[in-house]
Write a protein that holds these residues in place. Structure first.
Motif, mmCIF file in Angstrom:
data_model
loop_
_atom_site.group_PDB
_atom_site.id
_atom_site.type_symbol
_atom_site.label_atom_id
_atom_site.label_comp_id
_atom_site.label_asym_id
_atom_site.label_seq_id
_atom_site.Cartn_x
_atom_site.Cartn_y
_atom_site.Cartn_z
ATOM 1 N N GLY A 125 0.813 -1.198 0.000
ATOM 2 C CA GLY A 125 0.000 0.000 0.000
ATOM 3 C C GLY A 125 0.847 1.247 0.000
ATOM 4 N N THR A 126 0.266 2.312 0.533
ATOM 5 C CA THR A 126 0.937 3.599 0.609
ATOM 6 C C THR A 126 1.636 3.722 1.951
ATOM 7 N N PRO A 127 2.890 4.180 1.989
ATOM 8 C CA PRO A 127 3.594 4.339 3.266
ATOM 9 C C PRO A 127 2.778 5.202 4.235
ATOM 10 N N GLY A 128 2.750 4.772 5.480
ATOM 11 C CA GLY A 128 2.041 5.525 6.493
ATOM 12 C C GLY A 128 0.560 5.219 6.560
ATOM 13 N N ALA A 129 0.076 4.270 5.727
ATOM 14 C CA ALA A 129 -1.346 3.939 5.709
ATOM 15 C C ALA A 129 -1.640 2.714 6.566
ATOM 16 N N GLY A 130 -0.922 2.574 7.665
ATOM 17 C CA GLY A 130 -1.166 1.445 8.561
ATOM 18 C C GLY A 130 -0.613 0.132 8.075
ATOM 19 N N LEU A 131 0.364 0.170 7.152
ATOM 20 C CA LEU A 131 0.904 -1.076 6.595
ATOM 21 C C LEU A 131 1.534 -1.943 7.668
ATOM 22 N N ALA A 132 2.329 -1.344 8.554
ATOM 23 C CA ALA A 132 3.014 -2.131 9.583
ATOM 24 C C ALA A 132 2.002 -2.828 10.474
ATOM 25 N N GLY A 133 0.954 -2.117 10.885
ATOM 26 C CA GLY A 133 -0.064 -2.728 11.730
ATOM 27 C C GLY A 133 -0.766 -3.877 11.052
ATOM 28 N N ARG A 134 -1.093 -3.726 9.758
ATOM 29 C CA ARG A 134 -1.743 -4.814 9.020
ATOM 30 C C ARG A 134 -0.851 -6.035 8.932
ATOM 31 N N ALA A 135 0.432 -5.812 8.665
ATOM 32 C CA ALA A 135 1.359 -6.932 8.528
ATOM 33 C C ALA A 135 1.562 -7.638 9.866
ATOM 34 N N VAL A 136 1.705 -6.865 10.941
ATOM 35 C CA VAL A 136 1.874 -7.466 12.275
ATOM 36 C C VAL A 136 0.621 -8.228 12.671
ATOM 37 N N ALA A 137 -0.563 -7.707 12.354
ATOM 38 C CA ALA A 137 -1.814 -8.396 12.676
ATOM 39 C C ALA A 137 -1.859 -9.766 12.012
ATOM 40 N N ASP A 138 -1.354 -9.865 10.782
ATOM 41 C CA ASP A 138 -1.331 -11.155 10.077
ATOM 42 C C ASP A 138 -0.414 -12.136 10.782
ATOM 43 N N VAL A 139 0.749 -11.661 11.255
ATOM 44 C CA VAL A 139 1.659 -12.536 12.001
ATOM 45 C C VAL A 139 0.995 -12.994 13.295
ATOM 46 N N LEU A 140 0.350 -12.091 14.015
ATOM 47 C CA LEU A 140 -0.320 -12.452 15.264
ATOM 48 C C LEU A 140 -1.353 -13.544 15.034
ATOM 49 N N ALA A 141 -2.239 -13.355 14.065
ATOM 50 C CA ALA A 141 -3.298 -14.329 13.817
ATOM 51 C C ALA A 141 -2.721 -15.692 13.446
ATOM 52 N N THR A 142 -1.717 -15.680 12.583
ATOM 53 C CA THR A 142 -1.114 -16.941 12.159
ATOM 54 C C THR A 142 -0.392 -17.613 13.314
ATOM 55 N N ASP A 143 0.333 -16.842 14.110
ATOM 56 C CA ASP A 143 1.054 -17.392 15.260
ATOM 57 C C ASP A 143 0.103 -18.067 16.241
ATOM 58 N N ILE A 144 -1.030 -17.431 16.507
ATOM 59 C CA ILE A 144 -1.963 -17.979 17.484
ATOM 60 C C ILE A 144 -2.474 -19.342 17.047
ATOM 61 N N VAL A 145 -2.846 -19.468 15.769
ATOM 62 C CA VAL A 145 -3.355 -20.748 15.286
ATOM 63 C C VAL A 145 -2.243 -21.795 15.237
ATOM 64 N N VAL A 146 -1.080 -21.416 14.708
ATOM 65 C CA VAL A 146 0.025 -22.377 14.608
ATOM 66 C C VAL A 146 0.449 -22.858 15.992
ATOM 67 N N ARG A 147 0.543 -21.944 16.940
ATOM 68 C CA ARG A 147 0.958 -22.317 18.299
ATOM 69 C C ARG A 147 -0.069 -23.249 18.936
ATOM 70 N N TRP A 148 -1.358 -22.936 18.737
ATOM 71 C CA TRP A 148 -2.396 -23.828 19.283
ATOM 72 C C TRP A 148 -2.345 -25.181 18.593
ATOM 73 N N TRP A 149 -2.094 -25.204 17.294
ATOM 74 C CA TRP A 149 -2.091 -26.465 16.555
ATOM 75 C C TRP A 149 -0.964 -27.383 17.020
ATOM 76 N N ARG A 150 0.113 -26.781 17.497
ATOM 77 C CA ARG A 150 1.202 -27.605 18.032
ATOM 78 C C ARG A 150 0.787 -28.325 19.299
ATOM 79 N N ARG A 151 0.065 -27.617 20.185
ATOM 80 C CA ARG A 151 -0.363 -28.176 21.472
ATOM 81 C C ARG A 151 -1.827 -27.827 21.687
ATOM 82 N N PRO A 152 -2.735 -28.556 21.040
ATOM 83 C CA PRO A 152 -4.163 -28.244 21.172
ATOM 84 C C PRO A 152 -4.630 -28.330 22.618
ATOM 85 N N ARG A 153 -5.365 -27.312 23.033
ATOM 86 C CA ARG A 153 -5.919 -27.264 24.386
ATOM 87 C C ARG A 153 -7.360 -26.775 24.304
#
Length: 330
Positions: A125-153
């Motif tokens: 996108g355009t610099p300063g248009a929240g790109l970093a936040g969008r990219a970090v949000a994708d890492v967070l969501a993926t991390d949560i599922v992957v981490r749970w999938w390793r040790r389902p609780r």
């Protein structure tokens, strides 16, 4: 090419990325949203292809050095699959909080474009248009599922999906005979949703994960990723229609089968959904979760826009999920 077929608008674009002819698919709640998402994905892929071809920007003397071990602290040293061999090439990334430069292994910043992680944590996108936040949000969501999938609780709760989706989408889903399931984590300080769209019984299910400031936003983001997975694959498990790019974890989504739903159903706890706070500062949430500020690497895409990749030392996306259970759907 746009289509009115299916429960949500879909855009499919074909273009050259490097030497490959690539077709990408994206869904949205409007045709403009779907078209923009598909274009952003193509621009992201072109930007990453250019960065690989030209070489990443080198680190400079005085940059704080991080190693592969900093990104995979929970991986055993003996696990050859857990930590890729390091070429010794270091590239520069910038701390999202401090603004300080870091020297990071090139394998982390620009993983091979054929791997599952090639597009995780990227945004265009355009610099300063929240790109970093969008990219970090994708890492967070993926991390949560992957981490749970390793040790389902049993920390999952069902989230009623249809009341949080647009009425026309709900009607279209019913007309197509599709079902939507949504799950949220009860042990997190912010709302995370895993959405599943399937044709009944878990067949050809599309999975998508997203974080959001509220259940509605998180569910809608996850739903679009799940529907994108189904639309891109045509309902075939493991296919995304983005060859020779990764066949999994594209946009934190994958098309998979009944075994994945069975695993989810077996770990749903009784009681209401724990939706966490109304968080929206994903850089801050990642800092709290991983104990290290996220890093941002950026490049100029051929269209003149900016492509960023968020790097979160300690996130589970840098090490594989054990093969003893169904492969992680994101």
């Amino acid at each position: 090419m746009s289509s009115r077929n299916g429960p949500v608008p879909r855009a499919r674009l074909t273009a050259r990325v490097g030497t490959a002819q690539v077709t990408v698919t994206a869904c949205g709640f409007s045709f403009d949203e779907a078209q923009n998402a598909a274009r952003d994905l193509l621009h992201t892929m072109r930007g990453l292809e250019r960065a690989v071809a030209n070489g990443p920007p080198p680190a400079l003397p005085g940059d704080r050095v991080l190693s592969l071990a900093d990104f995979t602290p929970d991986t055993d040293d003996e696990d050859e699959d857990g930590r890729a061999a390091c070429s010794g090439v270091l590239t520069r990334a910038i701390g999202a909080v401090s603004g300080l430069p870091y020297a990071v292994p090139a394998e982390i910043v620009l993983p091979p474009l054929s791997t599952d992680r090639a597009l995780v944590g990227t945004a265009h996108g355009t610099p300063g248009a929240g790109l970093a936040g969008r990219a970090v949000a994708d890492v967070l969501a993926t991390d949560i599922v992957v981490r749970w999938w390793r040790r389902p609780r049993p920390v999952l709760a069902r989230l009623p999906a249809r009341p949080l989706l647009p009425d026309d989408t709900v009607a279209a889903l019913a007309g197509q005979g599709l079902e939507v399931e949504a799950y949220t984590w009860t042990n997190l300080p912010f709302t995370t949703v895993l959405a599943v769209v399937h044709a009944g019984g878990g067949a050809a299910a599309g999975f998508g994960a997203a974080v959001g400031p509220d259940p509605r936003a998180a569910l809608r983001g996850a739903f679009l990723k799940a529907q994108t997975a189904r639309s891109a694959s045509g309902g075939a498990p493991g296919e995304t229609g983005i060859a020779p790019w990764p066949t999994a974890r594209v946009l934190a989504a994958w098309c998979s089968g009944p075994a994945h739903l069975e695993l989810l159903h077996g770990h749903v706890r009784d009681g209401g959904a724990g939706l966490g706070e109304g968080a929206s500062d994903w850089v801050e949430q990642a800092y709290r979760r991983f104990g290290h500020e996220p890093l941002i690497a950026s490049w100029t895409a051929p269209d003149g826009g900016t492509v960023v990749r968020a790097l979160c030392p300690g996130a589970a996306i840098y090490a594989p999920v054990p093969a003893a259970r169904p492969a992680c759907p994101v």
